[in-house]
Enzyme design. Structure first.
Site, PDB file in Angstrom:
ATOM      1  N   PRO A 153     -52.137  10.949  -8.115  1.00 25.37           N
ATOM      2  CA  PRO A 153     -52.095  11.543  -6.257  1.00 25.37           C
ATOM      3  C   PRO A 153     -50.877  11.873  -5.794  1.00 25.37           C
ATOM      4  CG  PRO A 153     -51.159   9.203  -7.198  1.00 25.37           C
ATOM      5  CD  PRO A 153     -50.735   9.546  -8.400  1.00 25.37           C
ATOM      6  N   TRP A 154     -51.086  12.387  -4.287  1.00 29.64           N
ATOM      7  CA  TRP A 154     -50.158  12.772  -3.977  1.00 29.64           C
ATOM      8  C   TRP A 154     -48.993  12.058  -3.030  1.00 29.64           C
ATOM      9  CZ3 TRP A 154     -51.218  10.842   1.115  1.00 29.64           C
ATOM     10  CH2 TRP A 154     -51.934  10.067   0.995  1.00 29.64           C
ATOM     11  N   LYS A 178     -51.670  16.388 -14.809  1.00 29.03           N
ATOM     12  CA  LYS A 178     -52.537  17.329 -13.881  1.00 29.03           C
ATOM     13  C   LYS A 178     -51.885  16.617 -12.613  1.00 29.03           C
ATOM     14  CE  LYS A 178     -55.870  17.561 -11.498  1.00 29.03           C
ATOM     15  NZ  LYS A 178     -55.399  16.403 -10.117  1.00 29.03           N
ATOM     16  N   GLU A 250     -55.313   2.461 -12.295  1.00 29.48           N
ATOM     17  CA  GLU A 250     -54.451   1.917 -11.222  1.00 29.48           C
ATOM     18  C   GLU A 250     -54.466   2.621 -10.242  1.00 29.48           C
ATOM     19  OE1 GLU A 250     -50.756   1.776  -9.115  1.00 29.48           O
ATOM     20  OE2 GLU A 250     -52.570   1.061  -7.796  1.00 29.48           O
ATOM     21  N   CYS A 284     -50.121   2.368  -2.380  1.00 26.19           N
ATOM     22  CA  CYS A 284     -51.874   2.033  -3.099  1.00 26.19           C
ATOM     23  C   CYS A 284     -51.361  -0.021  -2.415  1.00 26.19           C
ATOM     24  CB  CYS A 284     -51.516   1.871  -3.992  1.00 26.19           C
ATOM     25  SG  CYS A 284     -50.386   1.342  -5.420  1.00 26.19           S
ATOM     26  N   GLU A 383     -60.186   0.645   2.224  1.00 26.25           N
ATOM     27  CA  GLU A 383     -58.165   0.952   2.014  1.00 26.25           C
ATOM     28  C   GLU A 383     -58.195   2.193   3.028  1.00 26.25           C
ATOM     29  OE1 GLU A 383     -57.137   3.438  -0.803  1.00 26.25           O
ATOM     30  OE2 GLU A 383     -55.387   1.913  -1.073  1.00 26.25           O
TER      31      GLU A 383
HETATM   32  P1  ADP Z   1     -55.603  10.252  -3.984  1.00 26.29           P
HETATM   33  O1  ADP Z   1     -56.361  10.571  -3.007  1.00 26.29           O
HETATM   34  O2  ADP Z   1     -54.829   8.999  -3.304  1.00 26.29           O
HETATM   35  O3  ADP Z   1     -54.951  11.497  -4.445  1.00 26.29           O
HETATM   36  P2  ADP Z   1     -58.102  10.721  -5.563  1.00 26.29           P
HETATM   37  O4  ADP Z   1     -58.399   9.559  -6.450  1.00 26.29           O
HETATM   38  O5  ADP Z   1     -58.209  11.864  -4.613  1.00 26.29           O
HETATM   39  O6  ADP Z   1     -56.945   9.836  -4.810  1.00 26.29           O
HETATM   40  O7  ADP Z   1     -56.802  11.787  -6.233  1.00 26.29           O
HETATM   41  C1  ADP Z   1     -55.686  11.317  -7.808  1.00 26.29           C
HETATM   42  C2  ADP Z   1     -56.035  12.114  -8.966  1.00 26.29           C
HETATM   43  O8  ADP Z   1     -57.237  12.622  -9.160  1.00 26.29           O
HETATM   44  C3  ADP Z   1     -55.758  13.917  -8.123  1.00 26.29           C
HETATM   45  O9  ADP Z   1     -54.974  14.564  -8.793  1.00 26.29           O
HETATM   46  C4  ADP Z   1     -57.628  14.682  -7.797  1.00 26.29           C
HETATM   47  O10 ADP Z   1     -57.234  15.939  -8.192  1.00 26.29           O
HETATM   48  C5  ADP Z   1     -57.716  13.679  -9.125  1.00 26.29           C
HETATM   49  N1  ADP Z   1     -59.104  14.037  -8.682  1.00 26.29           N
HETATM   50  C6  ADP Z   1     -60.054  14.210  -8.519  1.00 26.29           C
HETATM   51  N2  ADP Z   1     -61.463  13.740  -9.069  1.00 26.29           N
HETATM   52  C7  ADP Z   1     -61.015  13.443 -10.410  1.00 26.29           C
HETATM   53  C8  ADP Z   1     -62.004  13.710 -11.564  1.00 26.29           C
HETATM   54  N3  ADP Z   1     -63.119  13.366 -10.587  1.00 26.29           N
HETATM   55  N4  ADP Z   1     -61.782  13.848 -12.220  1.00 26.29           N
HETATM   56  C9  ADP Z   1     -60.402  13.787 -12.656  1.00 26.29           C
HETATM   57  N5  ADP Z   1     -59.592  14.128 -11.540  1.00 26.29           N
HETATM   58  C10 ADP Z   1     -60.226  13.670 -10.542  1.00 26.29           C
END
Ligand code: ADP
Length: 485
Positions: A153-154, A178, A250, A284, A383
């Site tokens: 995540p970011w 990724k 997680e 988190c 959350e």
């Molecule tokens: P956050 O908002 O905490 O970043 P997300 O769950 O939206 O949480 O994103 C976490 C990661 O999961 C990011 O790298 C996002 O690009 C990736 N991501 C989002 N959707 C999918 C998916 N369907 N399959 C794989 N990775 C995903």
């Protein structure tokens, strides 16, 4: 601050490789509102190339001795330390977190994760098991699981990736990262440091993009396992896509802070505010709700407001800024809607409560304290992930436990009490993976096992030091017939 617009490239098999994807994302700084990078999504071909590079690199990387892999981990840690200030400056620009209070410590802990992994892997012992047959010897060895997809995540753009990368590669896995589509620059710079420190080609690879790229990566034939840290909704999709591939998950938390009637209220107020506002609440294990015994409510709320007023919102490069902008608009909108929902249901905003005007972007959210939050609110159930301390009054320990456990996100809780007996009642009864007694929900150390509770939707496995290494390896059992008779 220079704001040259870079175009990021994927990192595959030891080289920066131009993306062949067509969709390009603009990365806009939440601090300044300026575009700081252009990032093409990886194409299907880029993703499979990266996974193949990780596959090809894995056997020879795993064949090195633990000491050789550890040496590289130490070299990476040293180089991150050397580049710390530049990396932290860039992290702040892309993520929004305060430079001195948070970005610098993030980079220090990123380096420390490599040191921990380097030393842990040298001591990755496994059992020798007595045999029923006098001729046999049963040995076990820890083997890496193979090629990982790391989806992150970011909110901690180097610190969360390193929680997978350091123990993962130290143990002999290779990985394709990724990073979040909101914070890819930090991963690019981090990758450069790993490569410059002598990491062999293909051990860590990076591709960019959002969910579609992530899903392609997870399902690639050359990816064996998935490490994911992010929201629970995405976690569900990932688990479905991964099928039987091994995963370490997680996901979100809804960290209750419980303030008992016998708590040190000054200490509890400081901890609740820290957990609410650190990283603008985008953690988190943040303080997502405070369940305070009604007999302590008024005094506690006054202490919270006094403490919260110290948390200055502002330019994250100023040394005395403790709250920077939120990272992105969807998250800020979630904060808007959670607040609106709570107020409509009778909550009272005591401090802050809206975005701050006159800032370079609309992401500077006032540190907010809200009282009389009902248990029927989005704040209590989901959350929020913003700079907020929501106060819910409860009547005694039984009700506190009931409200705390009436949640599908059991990640981390904090309990404030002077009684050890009471503390352990909570420790034993809370349905969460981690309990902090008399400190913030945001208290963690890099090597402690951190993760969700079974029965909730927060994932499985443990992030943190050797516990992640155990998740990212498996026992190879060897039975030897010694031919003694
Ligand atoms: P956050 O908002 O905490 O970043 P997300 O769950 O939206 O949480 O994103 C976490 C990661 O999961 C990011 O790298 C996002 O690009 C990736 N991501 C989002 N959707 C999918 C998916 N369907 N399959 C794989 N990775 C995903």
């Amino acid at each position: 601050m220079a704001t040259t617009v870079r175009t990021l490239q994927n990192f595959i098999g030891g080289d920066w490789v131009e993306s062949t994807g067509e969709h390009v994302r603009q990365i806009v700084s939440p601090v300044t509102g300026q575009t700081i990078a252009e990032v093409p999504d990886a194409s299907a071909q880029d993703v499979s190339r990266a996974a193949r590079a990780a596959r090809e690199a894995q056997p020879s990387w795993a064949a090195l001795s633990a000491w050789d892999r550890a040496k590289i981990c130490h070299a990476i840690a040293d180089l991150i330390d050397e580049r710390r200030d530049d990396m932290a400056r860039e992290l702040t620009l892309e993520q929004g977190k305060p430079f001195t209070a948070e970005a610098i410590p993030d980079l220090e802990e990123t380096a420390e994760n490599f040191r921990i992994a380097a030393e842990d892997v040298k001591r990755l012992e496994s059992p020798i098991i007595p045999s029923q047959d006098v001729n046999k010897r049963i040995l076990t060895f820890r083997k890496p699981n193979g090629v990982y997809a790391g989806i992150t995540p970011w909110n901690f753009p180097t610190l969360i990736p390193v929680e997978l990368i350091a123990p993962g590669i130290a143990a002999g896995n290779t990985i394709v990262m990724k990073p979040s589509e909101w914070t890819p620059i930090a991963m690019a710079t981090f990758m450069q440091a790993m490569a410059d420190a002598g990491l062999p080609d293909g051990v860590v690879n990076v591709v960019y993009g959002a969910g579609e790229v992530g899903e392609r990566l997870i399902t690639d034939e050359n990816v064996d396992c998935v490490g994911f840290i992010g929201s629970h909704t995405t976690a569900e999709k990932i688990v479905r896509a991964a099928g039987l591939k091994r995963s370490l998950i997680e996901a979100s938390g809804n960290g209750p802070v419980i303030v008992c009637e016998d708590a040190d209220l000054e200490v509890a107020a400081k901890g609740a505010v820290f957990g609410g506002f650190f990283c603008a609440g985008q953690v988190c294990c943040a303080t997502e709700r405070v369940l305070v015994d009604q007999s302590a409510h008024d005094e506690f709320l006054a202490a919270v407001v006094a403490e919260a007023e110290r948390w200055r919102l502002g330019d994250p490069y100023d040394d005395d800024t403790l709250v920077g902008p939120m990272n992105n608009e969807p998250t800020a909108q979630k904060m808007d809607s959670h607040l609106e929902d709570a107020v409509n249901k009778g909550a009272e905003i005591v401090l802050g409560g809206s975005r701050d005007s006159g800032r370079p972007t609309n992401l500077y959210y006032q540190p907010t304290v809200v009282d009389r939050v009902g248990t029927d609110t989005l704040i209590n159930h989901d959350e929020t992930f913003g700079p907020i301390v929501p106060v819910i009054a409860v009547d005694g320990d039984d009700q506190a436990l009931h409200v705390a456990n009436d949640s599908y996100l059991g990640l981390q809780a904090a309990v404030y009490t002077r009684s050890l007996r009471r503390a352990f009642r909570y420790v034993d009864s809370l349905q969460v993976g981690n309990v902090v007694v008399n400190d913030s929900t945001d208290y963690w150390e890099a090597h402690e096992p951190f993760g969700g509770a079974a029965g909730t939707r927060t994932g499985w496995g443990r992030i943190g030091g050797r516990y992640t290494m155990l998740d990212m390896t498996d026992l190879r059992t060897v039975v030897i017939d010694a031919g003694l008779d």
